[in-house]
Scaffold this motif. Structure first.
Motif, PDB file in Angstrom:
ATOM      1  N   HIS A   1       0.912  -1.420   0.269  1.00 28.67           N
ATOM      2  CA  HIS A   1       0.473  -0.118  -0.058  1.00 28.67           C
ATOM      3  C   HIS A   1       1.038   1.671   0.498  1.00 28.67           C
ATOM      4  O   HIS A   1       2.378   1.268  -0.100  1.00 28.67           O
ATOM      5  CB  HIS A   1      -1.320   0.286   1.498  1.00 28.67           C
ATOM      6  N   CYS A   2       0.504   2.560  -0.325  1.00 29.32           N
ATOM      7  CA  CYS A   2       0.861   3.480  -0.463  1.00 29.32           C
ATOM      8  C   CYS A   2       1.879   4.485   0.744  1.00 29.32           C
ATOM      9  O   CYS A   2       2.781   4.898   0.064  1.00 29.32           O
ATOM     10  CB  CYS A   2       0.153   4.968  -1.298  1.00 29.32           C
ATOM     11  N   GLY A   3       1.964   4.270   1.859  1.00 28.14           N
ATOM     12  CA  GLY A   3       2.239   4.064   2.582  1.00 28.14           C
ATOM     13  C   GLY A   3       2.150   4.852   4.320  1.00 28.14           C
ATOM     14  O   GLY A   3       1.783   5.215   5.191  1.00 28.14           O
TER      15      GLY A   3
ATOM     16  N   ASN B   1       2.733  14.413  -2.665  1.00 25.19           N
ATOM     17  CA  ASN B   1       4.141  14.259  -1.039  1.00 25.19           C
ATOM     18  C   ASN B   1       3.732  13.494  -0.025  1.00 25.19           C
ATOM     19  O   ASN B   1       2.435  14.453   0.873  1.00 25.19           O
ATOM     20  CB  ASN B   1       4.885  15.860  -0.840  1.00 25.19           C
ATOM     21  N   GLY B   2       3.956  13.148   1.105  1.00 31.69           N
ATOM     22  CA  GLY B   2       3.459  13.051   2.205  1.00 31.69           C
ATOM     23  C   GLY B   2       3.227  11.042   2.507  1.00 31.69           C
ATOM     24  O   GLY B   2       3.025  10.937   3.470  1.00 31.69           O
ATOM     25  N   THR B   3       3.942  10.236   1.469  1.00 36.05           N
ATOM     26  CA  THR B   3       4.258   8.724   1.404  1.00 36.05           C
ATOM     27  C   THR B   3       4.847   8.414   1.951  1.00 36.05           C
ATOM     28  O   THR B   3       6.215   8.963   1.668  1.00 36.05           O
ATOM     29  CB  THR B   3       3.513   8.067   0.582  1.00 36.05           C
ATOM     30  N   LEU B   4       4.990   7.299   2.930  1.00 32.91           N
ATOM     31  CA  LEU B   4       5.801   7.090   3.255  1.00 32.91           C
ATOM     32  C   LEU B   4       6.481   5.257   2.537  1.00 32.91           C
ATOM     33  O   LEU B   4       5.697   4.753   2.451  1.00 32.91           O
ATOM     34  CB  LEU B   4       5.507   5.594   5.197  1.00 32.91           C
TER      35      LEU B   4
ATOM     36  N   PHE C   1       8.341  -0.142  -5.051  1.00 34.66           N
ATOM     37  CA  PHE C   1       8.465   0.947  -4.331  1.00 34.66           C
ATOM     38  C   PHE C   1       6.851   1.121  -3.622  1.00 34.66           C
ATOM     39  O   PHE C   1       6.443   0.699  -3.236  1.00 34.66           O
ATOM     40  CB  PHE C   1       7.337   2.413  -5.561  1.00 34.66           C
ATOM     41  N   GLY C   2       6.329   2.093  -2.470  1.00 37.52           N
ATOM     42  CA  GLY C   2       5.331   2.428  -1.617  1.00 37.52           C
ATOM     43  C   GLY C   2       5.915   0.950  -0.464  1.00 37.52           C
ATOM     44  O   GLY C   2       6.860   0.636  -0.240  1.00 37.52           O
ATOM     45  N   CYS C   3       5.047   0.371   0.719  1.00 36.11           N
ATOM     46  CA  CYS C   3       5.808  -0.829   2.254  1.00 36.11           C
ATOM     47  C   CYS C   3       4.901  -1.355   1.312  1.00 36.11           C
ATOM     48  O   CYS C   3       3.848  -1.788   0.885  1.00 36.11           O
ATOM     49  CB  CYS C   3       4.130   0.476   2.491  1.00 36.11           C
TER      50      CYS C   3
END
Length: 498
Positions: free
Chosen positions: A357-359, A387-390, A429-431
């Motif tokens: 998932h995204c973050g 911006n703002g994803t982990l 990419f992503g979590c």
């Protein structure tokens, strides 16, 4: 720190049939308490001094005693055969008054030297108990081997606590949602009636409500302190410092909303819409804030996935740790399997998938987590508003994937599978991580697809299947799927193999 779940105190009430010595049940209850104290935290339990002997008056006094002592779960202990009427009335009244979970266990015989006046026959009494529970339409927790000695019964009670925590948590849970489900995500748009059957309240809000609250926090004096906490958490991964102020403002908005909207409930989970309008209006993505709430034990379901965040919350209650919500996302390429898995880990490639998932996942679960922009959303939006994803690969871990789902025709279905996250680089990419579940491809086809489960799965970072299964049963779930071994075909599985 997880403070969004209940603390459980189990009231232990011994019962006795009037044709058996009451002293036998009392002696065995005291031995049980002593055994629990030796093995576990004595503050988990309360010993009721009243032994119920075929008396509704005893039952009422014992019930009031454990409620007065703050017990929110109940263990009815058959020190002997037990009074089937008053003991099941006790379960019924406790559940009616507190909504708390009830377990039934009984005492095994201690020695061949004491099988006359010292024989209790709880093995027999549990059968009549179960019959009377059915007469009263009561669903209580009975362990797989409910009759044991003092030490064994102490372990049963200890294993009951996370189950009771989940039941208590759901009975006092409010799910707060923001925005309708995104278009083309009908899989997350299940009927909410079954939430009310579980005792869960739901408060649905618009994105405009959230945006207004966010704007009202523009000059919040706590923002700078929250930014410093984010900087400390991210460390070298703080690659988008320009967005931290806005993320801190958003985090405080959600925490204040939770505090002012709990109402009569004690605990909260959130299901929030995070696209497509979120980025153009808020100018960031909420993923990192979602991950920070998860760390506090406040799950956030992406794409307004109500049953997703409900499932996450059950896992938080059982494990006492953060959980997450991921897509059962993509297969592992054959060349990656050949390069990094085959010969190193005992799994077939069709037993692997990438969870993504995204973050939204707690940073503690990721290798070298870092702040980034949301790559999927940036394909159709300016990068600066995503911006703002982990991001980061998952750490190696035990894992349970699971979900409780209200179906399109208003039933309750669920599943649970235990496995592990492999320490294999994803090159993505992503979590994200490589998940290994035995017989995953068969489970995917004959449970997830055949039973119409959506793409989101809740994830606990430990093996909680045993407790989950018992929680599902107590909740009256009609179908519980799991990854069956190859020797046990699914009902719709084709028996003719090539």
């Amino acid at each position: 720190m997880i403070d969004n779940i209940p603390s459980i105190k189990v009231g232990i009430i011994a019962v006795s049939r009037d044709c058996f010595p009451e002293s036998l049940s009392v002696k065995r209850r005291r031995a049980l308490i002593s055994a629990y104290k030796e093995k576990y935290d004595i503050n988990d339990i309360y010993e009721c001094p009243i032994c119920i002997v075929e008396s509704e008056i005893h039952m009422e006094k014992a019930l009031q005693d454990i409620i007065d002592h703050g017990c929110n779960a109940l263990c009815i202990y058959l020190g002997n055969f037990g009074p089937e009427i008053s003991e099941t009335m006790l379960a019924q009244e406790f559940n009616r008054r507190t909504k708390g979970a009830v377990m039934m266990i009984g005492a095994a015989e201690e020695s061949y030297t004491d099988l006359i006046d010292g024989r209790g026959d709880a093995y027999c009494g549990m059968l009549n108990c179960s019959y009377n529970l059915n007469l009263r339409n009561l669903n209580v927790y009975i362990p797989e081997k409910p009759i044991g000695d003092a030490s064994e019964c102490a372990t049963m009670i200890h294993e009951f606590i996370p189950i009771a925590r989940a039941i208590e948590g759901l009975a006092n849970l409010k799910i707060i949602t923001f925005g309708p489900r995104p278009s083309n995500f009908f899989a997350c748009n299940a009927p909410v009636k079954r939430l009310f059957d579980l005792g869960v309240e739901i408060e649905e809000n618009s994105e405009l409500d959230l945006f207004e609250a966010y704007k009202n926090h523009e000059n919040d004096k706590r923002i700078e302190e929250t930014v410093k906490d984010m900087e400390k958490e991210l460390g070298k991964g703080n690659q988008k410092p320009e967005v931290l102020h806005d993320l801190a403002q958003y985090e405080l908005t959600l925490l204040d909303w939770i505090d002012t909207h709990k109402g009569s409930k004690k605990y909260v989970s959130i299901a929030a819409k995070c696209w497509p309008a979120f980025q153009t209006q808020f100018k960031f993505v909420p993923c990192y804030v979602n991950s920070r709430l998860a760390r506090r034990g406040i799950p956030v379901g992406c794409e307004v996935d109500v049953y997703g965040c409900l499932s996450e919350y059950i896992g938080v209650c059982i494990s006492g740790e953060d959980t997450t919500l991921l897509d059962i996302n993509n297969t592992v390429p054959k060349d990656l399997y050949e390069k990094d898995v085959k010969g190193k880990y005992n799994y077939r490639n069709d037993e692997l998938f990438m969870g993504f998932h995204c973050g939204n996942t707690c940073s503690l679960r990721l290798k070298e987590p870092y702040m980034n922009y949301q790559r999927i959303m940036s394909r159709s939006l300016p990068k600066e508003v995503t911006n703002g994803t982990l991001e980061g690969d998952f750490k190696e871990s035990k894992v349970t994937i699971y979900r409780l789902q209200g179906t399109a025709d208003d039933h309750l279905y669920a599943y649970a599978c235990e496995g592990e996250i492999l320490p294999v680089k994803t090159y993505s990419f992503g979590c994200i991580g490589v998940f290994a579940i035995r017989e995953m491809s068969r489970f995917y086809r004959y449970v997830l697809i055949d039973k119409a489960f959506p793409h989101h799965t809740a994830v606990a970072f430990s093996h909680i299947g045993k407790s989950l299964f018992n929680v599902y049963k107590l909740l009256g779930v009609e179908f519980i799927g799991y990854n069956q071994p190859s020797s046990l075909p699914y009902p719709n599985e084709n028996p003719f193999k090539e």
